[in-house]
Each structure stands twice: as structure tokens, then as C-alpha cells.
Scaffold this motif. Structure first.
Motif, PDB file in Angstrom:
ATOM      1  N   CYS A 105       1.003  -1.341  -0.028  1.00 21.18           N
ATOM      2  CA  CYS A 105       0.148   0.232  -0.545  1.00 21.18           C
ATOM      3  C   CYS A 105       0.812   1.101  -0.111  1.00 21.18           C
ATOM      4  N   ARG A 129       4.061  -1.585  -7.615  1.00 19.46           N
ATOM      5  CA  ARG A 129       2.926  -0.245  -7.190  1.00 19.46           C
ATOM      6  C   ARG A 129       3.221  -0.240  -5.807  1.00 19.46           C
ATOM      7  N   LYS A 134       0.334   9.237   0.215  1.00 19.57           N
ATOM      8  CA  LYS A 134      -1.681   8.917   0.639  1.00 19.57           C
ATOM      9  C   LYS A 134      -2.363   9.470   0.971  1.00 19.57           C
ATOM     10  N   HIS A 275      -8.843  -3.445  -2.048  1.00 18.77           N
ATOM     11  CA  HIS A 275      -9.490  -2.382  -1.690  1.00 18.77           C
ATOM     12  C   HIS A 275     -10.347  -2.535  -1.219  1.00 18.77           C
ATOM     13  N   GLU A 301      -2.560  -5.743  -3.093  1.00 22.07           N
ATOM     14  CA  GLU A 301      -1.185  -5.319  -2.002  1.00 22.07           C
ATOM     15  C   GLU A 301      -0.464  -6.341  -1.542  1.00 22.07           C
ATOM     16  N   ASP A 312      -2.672  -0.716   5.064  1.00 24.83           N
ATOM     17  CA  ASP A 312      -3.913  -1.710   5.203  1.00 24.83           C
ATOM     18  C   ASP A 312      -3.233  -2.663   5.122  1.00 24.83           C
ATOM     19  N   GLN A 315      -5.361  -5.906   4.570  1.00 27.18           N
ATOM     20  CA  GLN A 315      -5.989  -6.475   3.295  1.00 27.18           C
ATOM     21  C   GLN A 315      -4.659  -6.808   2.262  1.00 27.18           C
TER      22      GLN A 315
END
Ligand code: PEP
Ligand code: MN
Length: 347
Positions: A105, A129, A134, A275, A301, A312, A315
Motif C-alpha cells: 500500500c 505499485r 498517501k 481495496h 497489495e 492496509d 488486506q
């Protein structure tokens, strides 16, 4: 309305039509397809029929297509064929290839991003990524490492042959982010930041446009239209879940958006189940479902130690989990005639 020109016209012929449109007081947006060049006539409010007849009589124009939808150039009619967005390292989104974007993330340290880049590239990712800037709900939460993170992303992506996708939150940072990244991500919270959309529309880097938390598909495509008519035709859509009454998942991943968007627009669409669900135990099944629904890519992620993630964590999956997701998605992709990036070795 859209003017579909006869196939294989020389550039001078296309320029003649553009000049005619502009002299009539409208904006002309040229989109070169595999066979036909299409010119979007923008700004027509009155006398549509008379204008269609006049443009239809030009010798270069094969037909005139009225477009009743509010988004024009990104609509299916706005282009001959589908858009394939190509990045500098050879990675692309759209067409038969399925893009795999993976990484944390947030970029937290050089070591974290290096470990992740190595592992995800071996497991088949072709994009790295990681958030440098943020968008956090709390002003007290980790806000990202900014420019330093952009440098870490670039170095690590280059070391492993990956393209960089990272979010730009502010019009003032577009140039900076574009100098390091291959793809500019517009986050869900900024999907209707129209000044930012205009700014990335003028940039010369592909844009990943996430669907807003409460955006309809039409609003999402209108946001894409801003970027497209700004001159940047390399737009990738990303379904990342929408807010509904359901609280068992972080968002409700709207997978029906994928085939619907393919009907409505020529732009590619990827899915972010991280997400979209907020739960690592749902990432594998929703990744498989996304590919089955026709997604042109996945954004996942991945963190070397999700329990310690600065954002995050719940997840985020491990690099090993990511390898397993890619393996489980592969037969589905193949059954649909799609290709995933090659795996260098097991993660
Ligand atoms: C992200 O990709 O880390 C992110 C913040 O996504 P979204 O804008 O979809 O919430
Ligand atoms: Mn995140």
C-alpha cells in the motif's frame, strides 16, 4: 458526434477534416484506430442534424455517428478497436495480456520495496505499485515518504524490469511523479478532482483512474473523458469497490462493472480486490472472479510482513500468497484466451 473517416487516409486528409471542424467553431479530437481514424466533434449544442449532414458530405468522411451518451471520446463509438496502454518497459494493459500490478500500500523503506519488487517480479508481476503520497482518512496516520519513495520505486522497479504505478494526489506533484513513475494513479478519493484530471490529461504518462467510493459508472467514465479530451489517451480504469450498506467487507467489489465497462468504453479496466474487499482471505477468489469477468489486470497489495504494514495490513498478502494467486488465476486466463506475464521462478 463522431466522424468516422475512410480507411487509410493520408495525414493531410485528416488535417483537412480537423480544420473544417475547427473553422465551424467546434473542437476536434482525433483518435487513430487500427483501420479508421475517428474525429470527435465536441461542443455541438444546436443544429446537430444540419451539422451531421454537412460533415457527412465531406469526401473524407465515411459516416457520422451521433453519440447520445455524455462521455464521447471514451465511449465504444469513440474509437475503432480497443485501447491498449503501453508502458516504457514493454508492459501493457488491454488487448489479450492481463497486467499484474503488485506491491505494498505504502512505500515504507528501501528494503521493504526492494524485497517486494524482487518477490513479485519472480511471481509474475509486471508492474510495481506503492504509495509515495498517501490519501489517509486520518491526518495522524502515515502519509507516505513522498519524493524519497518515488526514487525507491524507480530504482527497485528498474532492477527487476517492472513498470511503476503510484498515486499522484496534487496538481503540484504531477510533474514530479511523472518524472519517476510509468503510470500516474488517480485515487478513488480524487476521481472527481477535475483540476487534477485536467493536469494528468496534459501529462505524457499513462493514467490509472480508480473508481470513486460512491461514483456511478457514468461519473467514472466522465472522469476518464476529462483526461482523454485533455490529450492523454492512455487511460486505464480500475474498479476498487464502492461503498454500500454492507460492512462485512471494506467496500463492495462491483465486478459487474467490468463487463459493463467493456460494453461502454474502449478503455481497459483492471480490478483491485485489495481495496475492494479489505480482507486478505478474499483476495484469491475475487482475483479469479475478476479475471473470469474479463478484467484486463489485477492490482494487489503485497507486503513482506503484512502484520507490520504502516497502511492496509489486513488486506495485504505476502509475496508467497501473491505467487499462489497468480498460479490460481492462470488457468482461468488461459481458458479465456488471455495471457499473464511470464513467471521467472516460484516466489
Ligand atoms: C491505494 O491504491 O493504495 C489507494 C489508496 O487506493 P484507493 O484510491 O482505491 O483507495
Ligand atoms: Mn492501500
Amino acid at each position: 458526434m463522431i466522424l468516422v473517416l475512410y480507411p487509410s487516409l493520408p495525414p493531410e486528409a485528416v488535417a483537412r477534416v480537423v480544420a473544417e471542424v475547427r473553422e465551424s467553431g467546434y473542437d476536434a479530437h482525433v483518435s487513430a484506430g487500427s483501420e479508421h481514424t475517428i474525429i470527435g466533434v465536441v461542443g455541438v449544442t444546436a443544429d446537430k442534424e444540419e451539422l451531421a449532414e454537412r460533415f457527412g458530405q465531406l469526401e473524407e468522411v465515411e459516416r457520422v455517428v451521433p453519440i447520445s451518451r455524455p462521455y464521447k471520446m471514451v465511449s465504444r463509438e469513440g474509437k475503432d478497436g480497443t485501447t491498449v496502454v503501453r508502458c516504457a518497459n514493454g508492459a501493457s494493459v488491454g488487448g489479450t495480456a492481463i497486467a499484474l500490478m503488485a506491491g505494498p500500500c505504502s512505500v515504507e523503506s528501501e528494503q521493504q520495496i526492494e524485497t517486494t519488487a524482487r518477490a513479485v517480479s519472480r511471481a509474475g508481476a509486471n508492474f510495481l505499485r506503492g504509495g509515495a503520497f498517501k490519501p489517509r482518512t486520518s491526518p495522524y496516520a502515515f502519509q507516505g515518504l513522498g519524493e524519497q519513495a518515488l526514487r525507491y520505486l524507480r530504482t527497485c522497479a528498474d532492477a527487476f524490469g517492472l513498470a511503476v504505478v503510484t498515486e499522484v494526489m496534487d496538481v503540484r506533484d504531477v510533474e514530479l511523479v511523472a518524472a519517476h513513475a510509468d503510470v500516474l494513479q488517480i485515487g478513488a478519493r480524487n476521481m472527481q478532482n477535475f483540476n487534477l484530471l485536467r493536469e494528468v490529461g496534459a501529462a505524457r504518462k499513462p493514467v490509472l483512474l480508480k473508481r470513486g467510493l460512491s461514483a456511478t459508472i457514468e461519473e467514472w467514465l466522465m472522469a476518464a473523458e476529462y483526461i482523454y479530451v485533455g490529450g492523454n489517451h492512455d487511460v486505464v480504469l480500475c474498479e476498487r469497490g464502492i461503498r454500500t450498506f454492507e460492512t462485512a467487507t471494506r467496500n463492495t467489489l462491483d465486478l459487474s462493472a467490468v463487463p459493463l465497462v467493456h460494453l461502454l468504453t474502449h478503455l481497459p479496466v483492471i480490478v483491485d480486490p485489495s481495496h475492494g474487499t479489505g480482507r486478505r482471505d478474499l483476495i484469491a477468489p475475487m482475483s479469479r472472479a475478476a479475471v473470469a469477468a474479463g478484467a484486463d489486470g489485477l492490482m494487489l497489495e503485497v507486503h513482506p510482513n503484512p502484520a507490520q504494514a504502516k497502511s492496509d495490513g489486513p488486506q495485504s498478502i505476502t509475496p508467497e500468497d501473491f505467487g499462489a494467486v497468480v498460479r490460481s488465476v492462470r488457468p482461468i486466463a488461459e481458458a479465456l484466451g488471455r495471457e499473464l506475464p511470464a513467471v521467472v521462478s516460484a516466489a
